[in-house]
Structure formats: structure tokens, C-alpha cells
Write a protein that holds these residues in place. Structure first.
Motif, PDB file in Angstrom:
ATOM      1  N   LEU A 186      33.844  66.373  16.786  1.00 42.71           N
ATOM      2  CA  LEU A 186      33.586  65.993  14.919  1.00 42.71           C
ATOM      3  C   LEU A 186      34.107  66.336  14.458  1.00 42.71           C
ATOM      4  N   ARG A 187      33.598  68.109  15.182  1.00 36.92           N
ATOM      5  CA  ARG A 187      33.563  69.260  13.466  1.00 36.92           C
ATOM      6  C   ARG A 187      34.555  69.507  13.473  1.00 36.92           C
ATOM      7  N   GLY A 188      35.854  68.892  14.275  1.00 39.72           N
ATOM      8  CA  GLY A 188      37.215  69.794  14.325  1.00 39.72           C
ATOM      9  C   GLY A 188      37.224  70.533  15.286  1.00 39.72           C
ATOM     10  N   GLY A 189      36.239  71.103  15.667  1.00 37.38           N
ATOM     11  CA  GLY A 189      36.420  71.929  16.977  1.00 37.38           C
ATOM     12  C   GLY A 189      35.771  73.565  16.787  1.00 37.38           C
ATOM     13  N   ARG A 190      34.738  73.614  16.146  1.00 31.59           N
ATOM     14  CA  ARG A 190      33.678  74.023  15.681  1.00 31.59           C
ATOM     15  C   ARG A 190      32.290  73.382  16.279  1.00 31.59           C
ATOM     16  N   LEU A 191      31.582  74.513  16.997  1.00 33.93           N
ATOM     17  CA  LEU A 191      30.592  74.521  17.183  1.00 33.93           C
ATOM     18  C   LEU A 191      29.614  74.315  15.840  1.00 33.93           C
ATOM     19  N   PRO A 192      28.502  73.567  16.681  1.00 31.62           N
ATOM     20  CA  PRO A 192      27.330  73.408  14.992  1.00 31.62           C
ATOM     21  C   PRO A 192      27.239  75.243  14.832  1.00 31.62           C
ATOM     22  N   GLU A 193      27.165  74.648  13.359  1.00 30.88           N
ATOM     23  CA  GLU A 193      26.417  75.908  12.433  1.00 30.88           C
ATOM     24  C   GLU A 193      25.347  76.736  13.453  1.00 30.88           C
ATOM     25  N   PRO A 194      25.585  77.948  13.312  1.00 30.70           N
ATOM     26  CA  PRO A 194      24.393  79.229  13.837  1.00 30.70           C
ATOM     27  C   PRO A 194      23.074  79.152  13.075  1.00 30.70           C
ATOM     28  N   GLU A 195      21.889  78.375  14.040  1.00 32.56           N
ATOM     29  CA  GLU A 195      20.901  79.028  12.903  1.00 32.56           C
ATOM     30  C   GLU A 195      19.964  80.528  12.776  1.00 32.56           C
ATOM     31  N   GLY A 196      18.821  81.366  12.498  1.00 34.83           N
ATOM     32  CA  GLY A 196      18.468  82.560  11.961  1.00 34.83           C
ATOM     33  C   GLY A 196      18.940  83.253  13.169  1.00 34.83           C
ATOM     34  N   ASP A 197      19.081  82.523  14.711  1.00 32.77           N
ATOM     35  CA  ASP A 197      19.083  84.248  15.308  1.00 32.77           C
ATOM     36  C   ASP A 197      20.858  84.233  16.120  1.00 32.77           C
ATOM     37  N   GLY A 198      21.902  82.918  15.219  1.00 31.54           N
ATOM     38  CA  GLY A 198      22.959  83.586  15.237  1.00 31.54           C
ATOM     39  C   GLY A 198      23.477  82.773  16.787  1.00 31.54           C
ATOM     40  N   ARG A 199      22.708  81.770  17.218  1.00 31.61           N
ATOM     41  CA  ARG A 199      23.449  81.202  18.272  1.00 31.61           C
ATOM     42  C   ARG A 199      23.360  79.816  17.769  1.00 31.61           C
ATOM     43  N   SER A 200      24.436  78.690  17.930  1.00 29.52           N
ATOM     44  CA  SER A 200      24.648  77.607  18.131  1.00 29.52           C
ATOM     45  C   SER A 200      23.302  76.626  18.532  1.00 29.52           C
ATOM     46  N   TYR A 201      23.927  75.767  18.403  1.00 32.61           N
ATOM     47  CA  TYR A 201      22.736  74.710  19.455  1.00 32.61           C
ATOM     48  C   TYR A 201      22.832  73.841  19.602  1.00 32.61           C
ATOM     49  N   PHE A 202      22.979  72.650  20.716  1.00 38.74           N
ATOM     50  CA  PHE A 202      23.355  71.219  20.091  1.00 38.74           C
ATOM     51  C   PHE A 202      22.428  70.539  20.690  1.00 38.74           C
ATOM     52  N   LYS A 203      21.821  69.221  19.661  1.00 32.33           N
ATOM     53  CA  LYS A 203      21.360  68.180  19.867  1.00 32.33           C
ATOM     54  C   LYS A 203      21.631  66.978  20.766  1.00 32.33           C
ATOM     55  N   ILE A 204      20.851  66.843  21.733  1.00 34.14           N
ATOM     56  CA  ILE A 204      20.961  65.924  22.812  1.00 34.14           C
ATOM     57  C   ILE A 204      19.749  64.897  22.527  1.00 34.14           C
ATOM     58  N   PRO A 205      19.825  64.009  22.480  1.00 27.95           N
ATOM     59  CA  PRO A 205      19.049  62.575  22.636  1.00 27.95           C
ATOM     60  C   PRO A 205      18.610  62.055  24.016  1.00 27.95           C
ATOM     61  N   ALA A 206      17.092  62.185  23.621  1.00 26.20           N
ATOM     62  CA  ALA A 206      16.943  62.487  25.059  1.00 26.20           C
ATOM     63  C   ALA A 206      16.673  60.921  26.126  1.00 26.20           C
ATOM     64  N   ASN A 207      16.565  59.882  25.357  1.00 27.13           N
ATOM     65  CA  ASN A 207      16.392  58.627  25.640  1.00 27.13           C
ATOM     66  C   ASN A 207      16.653  57.517  25.262  1.00 27.13           C
ATOM     67  N   HIS A 208      18.293  57.723  23.614  1.00 26.91           N
ATOM     68  CA  HIS A 208      19.102  56.560  23.540  1.00 26.91           C
ATOM     69  C   HIS A 208      19.610  55.851  24.816  1.00 26.91           C
ATOM     70  N   PHE A 209      20.575  56.992  25.749  1.00 19.67           N
ATOM     71  CA  PHE A 209      21.355  56.421  27.282  1.00 19.67           C
ATOM     72  C   PHE A 209      20.812  56.765  28.194  1.00 19.67           C
ATOM     73  N   THR A 210      20.578  55.302  29.301  1.00 19.91           N
ATOM     74  CA  THR A 210      20.107  55.376  29.878  1.00 19.91           C
ATOM     75  C   THR A 210      20.952  55.466  31.376  1.00 19.91           C
ATOM     76  N   GLU A 211      20.452  56.516  32.693  1.00 17.18           N
ATOM     77  CA  GLU A 211      21.522  56.619  33.818  1.00 17.18           C
ATOM     78  C   GLU A 211      22.152  54.614  34.343  1.00 17.18           C
ATOM     79  N   ARG A 212      22.771  54.561  34.370  1.00 19.09           N
ATOM     80  CA  ARG A 212      22.884  53.457  35.325  1.00 19.09           C
ATOM     81  C   ARG A 212      23.221  53.193  36.631  1.00 19.09           C
ATOM     82  N   ASN A 213      24.026  55.309  37.013  1.00 23.84           N
ATOM     83  CA  ASN A 213      24.451  54.847  38.352  1.00 23.84           C
ATOM     84  C   ASN A 213      22.279  56.400  38.804  1.00 23.84           C
ATOM     85  N   THR A 214      22.042  55.646  40.133  1.00 26.24           N
ATOM     86  CA  THR A 214      21.316  57.098  40.428  1.00 26.24           C
ATOM     87  C   THR A 214      21.908  57.079  41.982  1.00 26.24           C
TER      88      THR A 214
END
Length: 220
Positions: free
Chosen positions: A192-220
């Protein structure tokens, strides 16, 4: 350029413009809510062209026509070039059927309509699919091309004149057994950013944000 992925890197190297379907605005809004990142994506910044249904453009000397093909996602696109159509994640190969329609913004009803629109192309149109998962049955080799006529007659999920209600029953039942693809929630933040990683933070690294409980595993 260590924060660039394939699409952005290719644009940087070649200067070629990028394009995507105009419904990317709706997708960006949907996923901004899921990630709780207001204004987290800006398609107008990250893509050069937002294609409408029926749009035409040149790829070198080739004429390309756009068909918006929602169902797998809101923004799925078919590109028709001469006697070929790149049908991405709508059809699989003939003996594998069709793709899932249960992602946010997906719809088995819209997928059925999109599939029928592709099947309205001339019989000898060659459909090139985006995925294959061999072996299917006795087939051992990957496959990526079949004609409209072959899909219309023999596609595992929709061939032979399957009705919308029959297709939706089959597709929805199958989708209910499927988990999210590996790293999908990471990949979307790049796509959704056209192939770019998220903007780097203060340490120069990019980080992903992952919703922890929006999706549930349907197969275990």
C-alpha cells in the motif's frame, strides 16, 4: 535505498511510472482502520497513475486495457493486452479453480461477477494467472495459461455454467477453512506504500505494526 522493495526499487532504477486501480483509496482506508493508523497510507503520493475501469495505456508498443475485477480484494485488476489477459488473483489454473474472497474488502459475489466479465472475453483469449499450486491431481508441473473457452467449460469452480449461488456456497465454504497467508499483514504495509517499507523511526529502522487480535486463526 535499503528501505525500498521491488516496485520502488525498479521505479528508482528505470524511472518507469507505477500504476494501480483507483479503488486503492478504499483499500487504504480499510486497512488504515484495521492497523489503527489514521492517514497511514497515501496512494496519491506512492503511485503515479490510478486506473479507472476501462482505462487504456501503452506499454511500449502494446495497447493495454484495464478491467477492474474486485472480489479477491477491492482493488484487483485485469489487464487485457491483445489476445492475452493478465487475470492476477481471480482464476487459478483450470484444474485448481478460483481464488479466495474472504480478505477484508473481498466478496464472493463480486468475485463471481468479475469472473463472468473475464469469461465474456473472446474464447481464444489467453488468461495468465498469478498463482499455481501443483500438483493438482495427476499434474506435476506448474501451469499459468489457459483460454477463456477452457476456463468456461472446465474450470473446477465455475466451469460449465455454475450459478452464482452455487459458486458462492463453494467459495465461502472453502474460504472458511483458510488461514491468513504468511506475512500478509507485513506485506500489505509495503504494497500500500507502492513498495516502500514504513518510514524509518528515530533509530533509522523501519517497523511493521501488526494487529494482535483483529484476526483469529481458523486452523490450528
Amino acid at each position: 535505498a535499503d528501505h525500498l522493495m521491488a516496485q520502488s526499487w525498479l521505479k528508482q532504477q528505470t524511472g518507469a511510472p507505477t500504476g494501480i486501480g483507483e479503488k486503492v483509496h478504499e483499500i487504504a482506508g480499510l486497512w488504515s482502520d484495521i492497523y489503527n493508523m489514521p492517514n497511514g497510507f497515501d496512494p496519491d503520493r506512492d503511485f503515479d497513475h490510478l486506473f479507472s475501469d476501462g482505462a487504456k495505456f501503452k506499454l511500449g508498443n502494446l495497447d493495454v486495457r484495464v478491467i477492474l475485477s474486485p472480489g479477491h480484494t477491492l482493488g484487483s485488476i485485469t489487464y487485457v493486452i491483445g489476445d492475452a489477459a493478465l487475470v492476477h488473483d481471480t482464476f487459478m489454473h483450470v484444474d485448481a479453480g478460483t481464488t479466495r474472497a474472504d480478505f477484508p474488502g473481498g466478496s464472493s459475489s463480486e468475485l463471481y461477477a468479475s469472473l463472468q466479465r473475464i469469461l465474456d472475453l473472446p474464447d481464444d483469449t489467453r488468461l495468465f494467472v498469478g498463482h499455481d499450486y501443483p500438483p493438482v491431481g495427476d499434474r506435476k508441473d506448474p501451469a499459468w495459461e489457459a483460454t477463456v473457452a477452457d476456463h468456461r467449460a472446465n474450470n473446477k469452480h465455475i466451469g460449465g455454467g455454475v450459478s452464482e449461488s452455487e459458486f458462492r456456497k463453494l467459495r465461502d465454504a472453502r474460504d472458511a477453512t483458510l488461514d491468513l497467508p504468511d506475512r500478509m499483514l507485513h506485506a500489505l504495509q509495503v504494497n500500500l506504500r507502492g513498495g516502500r517499507l514504513p518510514e524509518p523511526e528515530g533509530d533509522g529502522r523501519s517497523y511493521f505494526k501488526i494487529p494482535a487480535n483483529h484476526f483469529t486463526e481458523r486452523n490450528t
